[in-house]
Scaffold this motif. Structure first.
Motif, short mmCIF file in Angstrom:
data_model
loop_
_atom_site.label_atom_id
_atom_site.label_comp_id
_atom_site.label_asym_id
_atom_site.label_seq_id
_atom_site.Cartn_x
_atom_site.Cartn_y
_atom_site.Cartn_z
N LEU A 10 -16.91 -18.33 53.88
CA LEU A 10 -18.14 -17.90 53.26
C LEU A 10 -18.14 -17.85 51.52
CD1 LEU A 10 -19.14 -14.77 55.40
CD2 LEU A 10 -20.63 -16.93 54.93
N ALA A 11 -16.95 -17.44 51.19
CA ALA A 11 -16.78 -17.56 49.76
C ALA A 11 -16.72 -18.90 48.87
CB ALA A 11 -15.62 -16.92 49.22
N ALA A 12 -16.30 -19.90 49.79
CA ALA A 12 -16.10 -21.38 49.42
C ALA A 12 -17.42 -21.99 49.45
CB ALA A 12 -15.28 -22.34 50.11
N ILE A 13 -18.11 -21.65 50.61
CA ILE A 13 -19.57 -22.36 50.40
C ILE A 13 -20.49 -21.31 49.33
CG2 ILE A 13 -21.77 -22.88 51.73
CD1 ILE A 13 -19.79 -22.78 54.44
N ALA A 14 -20.55 -20.28 49.37
CA ALA A 14 -21.29 -19.42 48.35
C ALA A 14 -21.01 -19.94 47.03
CB ALA A 14 -21.14 -18.17 48.60
N LEU A 15 -19.69 -20.06 46.70
CA LEU A 15 -19.28 -20.64 45.33
C LEU A 15 -19.85 -22.06 44.85
CD1 LEU A 15 -15.59 -18.96 44.98
CD2 LEU A 15 -17.64 -18.30 43.72
N GLY A 16 -19.55 -22.84 45.69
CA GLY A 16 -20.09 -24.10 45.42
C GLY A 16 -21.57 -24.38 45.42
N CYS A 17 -22.32 -23.30 46.12
CA CYS A 17 -23.64 -23.30 46.05
C CYS A 17 -24.21 -22.88 44.67
CB CYS A 17 -24.27 -22.48 47.27
SG CYS A 17 -26.09 -22.38 47.05
N VAL A 18 -23.43 -21.63 44.33
CA VAL A 18 -23.87 -21.02 43.04
C VAL A 18 -23.39 -21.96 41.98
CG1 VAL A 18 -23.18 -19.21 41.34
CG2 VAL A 18 -23.61 -18.68 43.85
N ALA A 19 -22.24 -22.64 42.03
CA ALA A 19 -21.97 -23.47 40.92
C ALA A 19 -23.10 -24.77 40.78
CB ALA A 19 -20.52 -24.33 41.19
N CYS A 20 -23.48 -25.17 41.72
CA CYS A 20 -24.74 -26.41 41.85
C CYS A 20 -25.73 -25.75 41.10
CB CYS A 20 -24.85 -26.71 43.08
SG CYS A 20 -23.49 -27.59 43.81
N PHE A 21 -26.35 -24.70 41.40
CA PHE A 21 -27.62 -24.07 40.78
C PHE A 21 -27.23 -23.58 39.45
CE2 PHE A 21 -28.80 -23.30 45.24
CZ PHE A 21 -30.06 -24.01 45.19
N ALA A 22 -26.17 -22.94 39.07
CA ALA A 22 -25.73 -22.70 37.66
C ALA A 22 -25.74 -24.15 36.73
CB ALA A 22 -24.37 -22.26 37.65
N TYR A 23 -25.24 -25.19 37.24
CA TYR A 23 -25.37 -26.34 36.55
C TYR A 23 -26.75 -26.83 36.45
CZ TYR A 23 -24.49 -31.47 35.72
OH TYR A 23 -24.36 -32.65 35.06
N CYS A 24 -27.66 -26.71 37.24
CA CYS A 24 -28.79 -27.15 37.09
C CYS A 24 -29.52 -26.28 36.29
CB CYS A 24 -29.44 -27.43 38.55
SG CYS A 24 -29.20 -28.64 39.48
N LEU A 25 -29.52 -24.91 36.43
CA LEU A 25 -30.17 -23.96 35.35
C LEU A 25 -29.62 -24.35 33.91
CD1 LEU A 25 -30.05 -20.82 37.64
CD2 LEU A 25 -32.09 -21.98 36.63
N ARG A 26 -28.21 -24.61 33.84
CA ARG A 26 -27.92 -24.95 32.40
C ARG A 26 -28.49 -26.01 31.71
NH1 ARG A 26 -21.33 -25.18 30.73
NH2 ARG A 26 -21.87 -25.46 28.37
N HIS A 27 -28.62 -27.16 32.59
CA HIS A 27 -28.94 -28.37 31.95
C HIS A 27 -30.36 -28.95 32.18
CE1 HIS A 27 -24.60 -29.05 32.56
NE2 HIS A 27 -24.55 -29.94 31.66
#
Length: 313
Positions: A69-86
């Motif tokens: 759960l933690a690995a999938i959630a962290l990967g998901c958050v990282a992807c959306f954080a990248y898109c929000l930043r760029h």
């Protein structure tokens, strides 16, 4: 080679852009591999998420639920954080893509979110027999991401997930795969997708999303109509609807110079007419073979001729 290219260009067999591309290739200069790289990125994302799904399904007990759960959630958050930043934020107009990976990082984030939702339901069964509401929630999130991040991959994912939710809801009524209820749902969904795209274009909001709506909506409509042609009760009505919808798709193809919509009209129309004719009477084996030989050759010849006309235009 250069002389041959000059002759082909002067005789208008090759356009200026085509001749320039061939000159660069012949001279071993750099040329674009943009679409090849995008295809590889898209395939890589799909393989990665499929592998992650298999990992969750087969080894979640040995790895540990919280770790997964933690690995999938962290990967998901990282992807959306990248898109929000760029990303450039919401706009009703088309936005330039910040970099080559942006679209595919967003797609990966959406697919990881779907994997996370599926794993939560598999492990904890929050919604029990109403698990299909996860599909609806996923579809709405994907559509929100598509419009906020201006991403057509997420739009395709959201619309197809919405269609899957509608199909699952219909199947819970105890109906078969292609009976009347499911066909009606498919017809409604296809018309709704097309109408939504047309309304957005009319309002001047995300006009560039219209092709995605049309491709999906037309395919769903034509598939449902073809499935209904074989029904004994209303086969002729479905055939009439198929020919009418196919004519509309062909007219749009001619107006917008889009060969894909003409291809949809011809192929779905051929399949529907074939089903109707084979159901209409008793055919011998020789008659069926002769029909397919003649009709297939005619169909291929017509498609090649139409494609050449579209290409020359």
């Amino acid at each position: 080679m250069q002389k041959a290219l000059n002759d082909l260009e002067s005789s208008e067999i090759l356009s200026r852009e085509q001749a320039a591309l061939l000159r660069r290739i012949y001279g071993r200069e750099l040329f674009s591999v943009h679409w090849e790289l995008r295809l590889l990125l898209y395939g890589g994302i799909l393989i990665l998420t499929a592998g992650l799904g298999l990992l969750v399904a087969e080894h979640f007990a040995s790895i540990g639920h919280l770790t997964l759960l933690a690995a999938i959630a962290l990967g998901c958050v990282a992807c959306f954080a990248y898109c929000l930043r760029h990303g450039g934020g919401f706009s009703p107009e088309s936005l330039a893509t910040p970099d080559a990976a942006y679209d595919y990082v967003l797609l990966l984030g959406c697919l990881l979110l779907g994997t996370l939702q599926g794993y939560l339901e598999l492990r904890y069964q929050f919604l029990d027999q109403y698990w299909n509401w996860w599909l609806l929630a996923s579809a709405l999130i994907y559509l929100l991401c598509a419009h906020y991040f201006d991403n057509r991959l997420a739009l395709s994912l959201g619309l197809s997930t919405l269609g899957a939710w509608l199909g699952v809801k219909t199947s819970h009524l105890g109906t078969g795969l292609w009976d009347g209820a499911l066909r009606d749902s498919a017809l409604f969904f296809g018309a709704l997708v097309i109408a939504a795209g047309a309304a957005q274009t009319r309002l001047g909001w995300k006009r560039h999303f219209l092709p995605v709506h049309l491709h999906l909506g037309v395919n769903v409509l034509l598939t449902a109509l073809v499935a209904g042609v074989g029904s004994r009760a209303a086969g002729s009505a479905y055939l009439a609807g198929l020919l009418l919808t196919g004519s509309g798709s062909a007219f749009y193809a001619l107006r917008e110079r889009s060969f894909a919509f003409l291809l949809y009209a011809v192929l779905y129309g051929y399949v529907g007419i074939t089903i109707f004719m084979l159901d209409l009477g008793h055919w011998s084996s020789e008659g069926i073979i002769f029909y397919f030989l003649v009709s297939a050759v005619t169909l291929l010849t017509a498609l090649v001729a139409l494609h050449r006309r579209f290409g020359s235009a």
